[in-house]
Scaffold this active site. Structure first.
Site, mmCIF file in Angstrom:
data_model
loop_
_atom_site.group_PDB
_atom_site.id
_atom_site.type_symbol
_atom_site.label_atom_id
_atom_site.label_comp_id
_atom_site.label_asym_id
_atom_site.label_seq_id
_atom_site.Cartn_x
_atom_site.Cartn_y
_atom_site.Cartn_z
ATOM 1 C CB THR A 12 -0.915 -0.011 1.251
ATOM 2 O OG1 THR A 12 -1.764 -1.149 1.156
ATOM 3 C CG2 THR A 12 -1.747 1.242 1.349
ATOM 4 C CG ASP A 56 -1.074 -7.163 -1.878
ATOM 5 O OD1 ASP A 56 -1.930 -6.271 -1.921
ATOM 6 O OD2 ASP A 56 -0.940 -7.952 -0.909
ATOM 7 C CB SER A 57 3.303 -7.925 1.600
ATOM 8 O OG SER A 57 2.263 -7.899 2.541
ATOM 9 C CB THR A 88 0.863 -3.703 6.776
ATOM 10 O OG1 THR A 88 -0.407 -3.805 6.127
ATOM 11 C CG2 THR A 88 1.347 -2.276 6.759
ATOM 12 C CB THR A 161 1.700 -10.351 15.647
ATOM 13 O OG1 THR A 161 2.532 -11.392 16.134
ATOM 14 C CG2 THR A 161 0.467 -10.959 15.022
HETATM 15 N N1 ASP Z 1 -2.242 -5.914 0.947
HETATM 16 C C1 ASP Z 1 -1.254 -4.907 1.271
HETATM 17 C C2 ASP Z 1 0.084 -5.582 1.383
HETATM 18 O O1 ASP Z 1 0.375 -6.167 2.379
HETATM 19 C C3 ASP Z 1 -1.636 -4.192 2.499
HETATM 20 C C4 ASP Z 1 -0.648 -3.159 2.974
HETATM 21 O O2 ASP Z 1 0.340 -2.828 2.354
HETATM 22 O O3 ASP Z 1 -0.874 -2.612 4.041
HETATM 23 O O4 ASP Z 1 0.841 -5.547 0.450
#
Ligand code: ASP
Length: 337
Positions: A12, A56-57, A88, A161
């Site tokens: 994000t 995207d993670s 995240t 976490t």
């Molecule tokens: N889906 C996103 C990710 O983990 C969410 C984020 O970045 O907060 O790549």
């Protein structure tokens, strides 16, 4: 002047609004100073590296972790610290695996990200990047570990976490205090940092993902449990148990685990609780696990347990040695006393 490499993996944080379409598109990190001119105020020189592909993670996997370690290894001598911009969702897993793969780290590696894209007005990404850069460029401290900076805290990465999908305070470290807190000043808790290594830095680039995570719950069926334990090539199980490491005492449960252990599978006991530790033998419901050779993960997080198993199975052959290392803190990831 400190030199920092900013590695953008995706997530994000790197999204900005396309002025024409209004859609969120990945931001060009080579223009980081244009996006955040305030970064010029810090006594550091930022270079950027864009992960290929940016992800995207939720799509994170071992081969990308190895790629990330290769980037850090290649640039290790040219930079004083590293900032990894990361989604995240799996940031705690990546911070954990990096902590194991980067042995004798004597530089700071900070992962950060955001709940709202950098291109949005109320983004938390701006403060998270600024905080990470301020800490990574500080002359006051050298923090020789892999950390997560988020909201107002610097955490030991392998203790964290993700606990919130809505609010900015997204990470939690229940079993280890934060390493620094950002307010008017940044207060560093130097006594909590890992010690500077005396040996040379080494990057490990092998992982073994023949493992599975099994979360115990009331009503877990014997045949499902047995199917999971008899999967082909399985070498390790992270068993998420109740409370201080407790699990059912029924015969089928114990014998299924015992058979797996006799077949050479390592079973690593971690608690479902966000605070506190596995204490095998504390209750009858965990004493039998110790008797059949289940290995205690003490107060390690599930994320870190998965990372540690992949790392140890990938890089060591001797099972007794692996089991020994699972019960000891290698990078400050658990407390075993
Ligand atoms: N889906 C996103 C990710 O983990 C969410 C984020 O970045 O907060 O790549």
């Amino acid at each position: 002047m400190k030199k920092i490499l900013v590695i953008y993996t995706g997530g994000t944080i790197g999204m900005v609004k396309d002025n024409k379409s209004g859609a969120l598109l990945p931001f060009d990190m080579s223009k980081i100073y244009e996006a955040l001119p305030v970064l010029r105020e810090f006594n550091c020189d930022l270079d950027s590296y864009r992960f290929d592909p940016i992800i995207d993670s939720s799509n994170m996997k071992p081969e990308y972790w190895i790629g990330l370690v290769e980037v850090i290894e290649k640039n290790y001598n040219n930079y004083d610290s590293f900032i990894v911009l990361h989604g995240t969702d799996t940031m705690s897993y990546t911070a954990s695996i990096l902590s194991f793969m980067l042995e004798n780290l004597n530089k700071t590696v900070i992962l950060t990200g955001s709940q709202l894209p950098l291109g949005m007005i109320r983004t938390d990404g701006r403060d998270n990047i600024i905080g990470a850069v301020e800490i990574a460029s500080s002359d006051l401290v050298n923090i020789p570990e892999v950390c997560i900076f988020f909201e107002d805290r610097l955490y030991r990465g392998n203790r964290t976490t993700k606990i919130n999908a809505e609010y900015f305070e997204a990470f939690y470290s229940g079993n280890y205090p934060s390493l620094a807190k950002v307010g008017i000043n940044i207060s560093y808790k130097k006594n909590l940092f890992l010690e500077n290594p005396t040996k040379e830095f080494k990057a490990f680039k092998k992982l073994n993902d023949n493992i599975v995570l099994i979360k115990i719950y009331p009503g877990l069926k014997e045949n499902y449990f047995r199917v999971m334990l008899s999967m082909k090539n399985l070498e390790g199980v992270v068993l998420e148990t109740f409370g201080s490491g407790n699990a059912p005492t029924e015969d089928w449960f114990i014998s299924a685990l015992q058979e797996a252990i006799e077949n050479g599978i390592i079973v690593y006991n971690v608690t479902q609780c966000k605070e506190g530790s596995v204490v095998m033998g504390h209750y009858e419901t965990s004493a039998h696990l110790a008797e059949i050779g289940v290995v205690s993960g003490y107060d390690i997080t599930t994320e870190s347990a998965i990372a540690k198993l992949m790392f140890l199975l990938g890089n060591y052959d001797n099972k007794a040695e692996i089991i020994d290392m699972l019960t000891m803190p290698l990078r400050g990831e658990l407390t075993n006393n």
